[in-house]
Design a protein around this motif. Structure first.
Motif, PDB file in Angstrom:
ATOM      1  N   ARG A  54       0.828  -1.206   0.000  1.00 32.68           N
ATOM      2  CA  ARG A  54       0.000   0.000   0.000  1.00 32.68           C
ATOM      3  C   ARG A  54       0.858   1.250   0.000  1.00 32.68           C
ATOM      4  N   PHE A  58       1.009   4.086  -3.157  1.00 31.39           N
ATOM      5  CA  PHE A  58       0.603   5.480  -3.089  1.00 31.39           C
ATOM      6  C   PHE A  58       1.784   6.440  -3.177  1.00 31.39           C
ATOM      7  N   SER A  72      -3.146   9.970   5.960  1.00 28.89           N
ATOM      8  CA  SER A  72      -4.593  10.181   5.865  1.00 28.89           C
ATOM      9  C   SER A  72      -5.177   9.365   4.713  1.00 28.89           C
ATOM     10  N   ILE A  73      -4.362   9.102   3.684  1.00 30.22           N
ATOM     11  CA  ILE A  73      -4.837   8.250   2.590  1.00 30.22           C
ATOM     12  C   ILE A  73      -4.985   6.808   3.069  1.00 30.22           C
ATOM     13  N   LEU A  74      -3.984   6.328   3.781  1.00 32.29           N
ATOM     14  CA  LEU A  74      -3.982   4.927   4.193  1.00 32.29           C
ATOM     15  C   LEU A  74      -4.896   4.679   5.392  1.00 32.29           C
ATOM     16  N   GLY A  75      -5.154   5.720   6.165  1.00 37.73           N
ATOM     17  CA  GLY A  75      -6.047   5.553   7.302  1.00 37.73           C
ATOM     18  C   GLY A  75      -5.477   4.696   8.408  1.00 37.73           C
ATOM     19  N   ASP A 153     -16.693   5.547   2.214  1.00 35.91           N
ATOM     20  CA  ASP A 153     -16.969   6.612   3.178  1.00 35.91           C
ATOM     21  C   ASP A 153     -16.799   7.964   2.493  1.00 35.91           C
ATOM     22  N   THR A 156     -13.138   9.075   2.532  1.00 36.12           N
ATOM     23  CA  THR A 156     -12.361   8.215   1.647  1.00 36.12           C
ATOM     24  C   THR A 156     -12.586   8.578   0.194  1.00 36.12           C
ATOM     25  N   HIS A 159     -10.349  11.300  -1.064  1.00 32.47           N
ATOM     26  CA  HIS A 159      -9.011  10.834  -1.424  1.00 32.47           C
ATOM     27  C   HIS A 159      -9.036  10.179  -2.800  1.00 32.47           C
ATOM     28  N   TYR A 160     -10.040   9.339  -3.000  1.00 29.59           N
ATOM     29  CA  TYR A 160     -10.163   8.614  -4.264  1.00 29.59           C
ATOM     30  C   TYR A 160     -10.330   9.581  -5.431  1.00 29.59           C
TER      31      TYR A 160
END
Lengths: 168, 168
Positions: A54, A58, A72-75, A153, A156, A159-160
């Motif tokens: 992951r 990214f 924050s992207i990976l959470g 979410d 999320t 981010h996407y």
DNA sequence: ACAATACGTCAGCTTTGTTGACATTCCAAG
DNA sequence: CTTGGAATGTCAACAAAGCTGACGTATTGT
């Protein structure tokens, strides 16, 4: 076509029955295994895990990204990411450089070796994806993406969407 | 519509570009987080994890299933499943009965309490799924399922197909 | 000067996967 | 009928990767 459902139910809502939803849930579970299977095999040989994949993915997508942004992207928590990042840096797959404008920040890039692993992993994952796409056809793929996007979410999805249209 | 792709490429194959595949891969990653988010919140309160959810789900789907059968569906080692199963049995959510024909086997059922938790979890997961389905529409849902099925491993797809049409 | 931010790290805990060793049960070959 | 191997399930110990909490350091901005 009729799934043994009450005939008085509006024809257009048949796809929202609990039975249909359950099938979707199980499909999601089983498909995700396939989705990760090929990269997992490659990673296991190199004693890395999905977390490494992951991070690599990214960083490749957003070269020069900061640790905070990746977080924050990976959470995940920074402690968790840091463990992974440290091993990637030690192994020479990721380069961390001090920010010029803000020296507190670290900008992350893949090294040549990192790019090589990224390509190996994403080739494997894309191969399966391509086979699935080809088997299902373009209309199915459009629906696939629509449902997945609706499943995310709120945060999320941001981010996407943000990295959706970046050039390769 | 045009993604900046070579115009000489066959129009019908545009959905198979690396760029489109990458978007699908990222959609899958982000959507899976949403997919598990709601059950995860419920499970955390009860100090269970996703592994418990999976066991509960498939025992509910196939009451009386054996440990071995559950093992091949979940794709984990028996030792890993056993830990989860043990806690569920201790907490009175799952009943394990010695097989009559073959006394080596244990047949697994949900207790009333187990059924209650199963319902709570699947209600939460279905709610999000339903919202996504409704937002995307029936045609998109058909495509969603097609792509997911094509993404599964051969053996996994057998498990999926086997329980696909069981009555509720 | 000082508070806030960005990052790294240490310690310790949880979940969930792994392998190895072992007990029980069944079945089939001798 | 016995016995040895296969199948089923359990216990122990370990690893990956998530988490919280506390703290140190450098840098930034008010």
């Amino acid at each position: 076509m009729n799934d043994g459902l009450p005939p008085q139910m509006g024809q257009s809502l048949l796809f929202l029955t609990d039975e249909q939803l359950r099938k979707g849930i199980e499909a999601m579970f089983f498909a995700y295994r396939g989705f990760t299977a090929d990269p997992d095999r490659i990673l296991a040989q190199k004693s890395y895990g999905r977390a490494h994949h992951r991070a690599i993915h990214f960083i490749h997508r957003s070269p020069g990204t900061t640790v905070n942004n990746l977080l924050s992207i990976l959470g995940v928590t920074k402690q968790s990411l840091n463990r992974v990042l440290r091993s990637l840096i030690e192994d020479g797959l990721v380069a961390s450089t001090v920010g010029q404008r803000d020296k507190r920040e670290r900008h992350l890039h893949l090294t040549a070796a990192g790019e090589a692993l990224e390509r190996e992993l994403s080739d494997a994952q894309r191969d399966r994806m391509r086979a699935a796409y080809r088997a299902a056809g373009p209309a199915a793929v459009a629906g696939f993406r629509q449902v997945l996007e609706a499943m995310m979410d709120e945060e999320t999805r941001h981010h996407y969407e943000a990295m959706k249209d970046k050039p390769e």
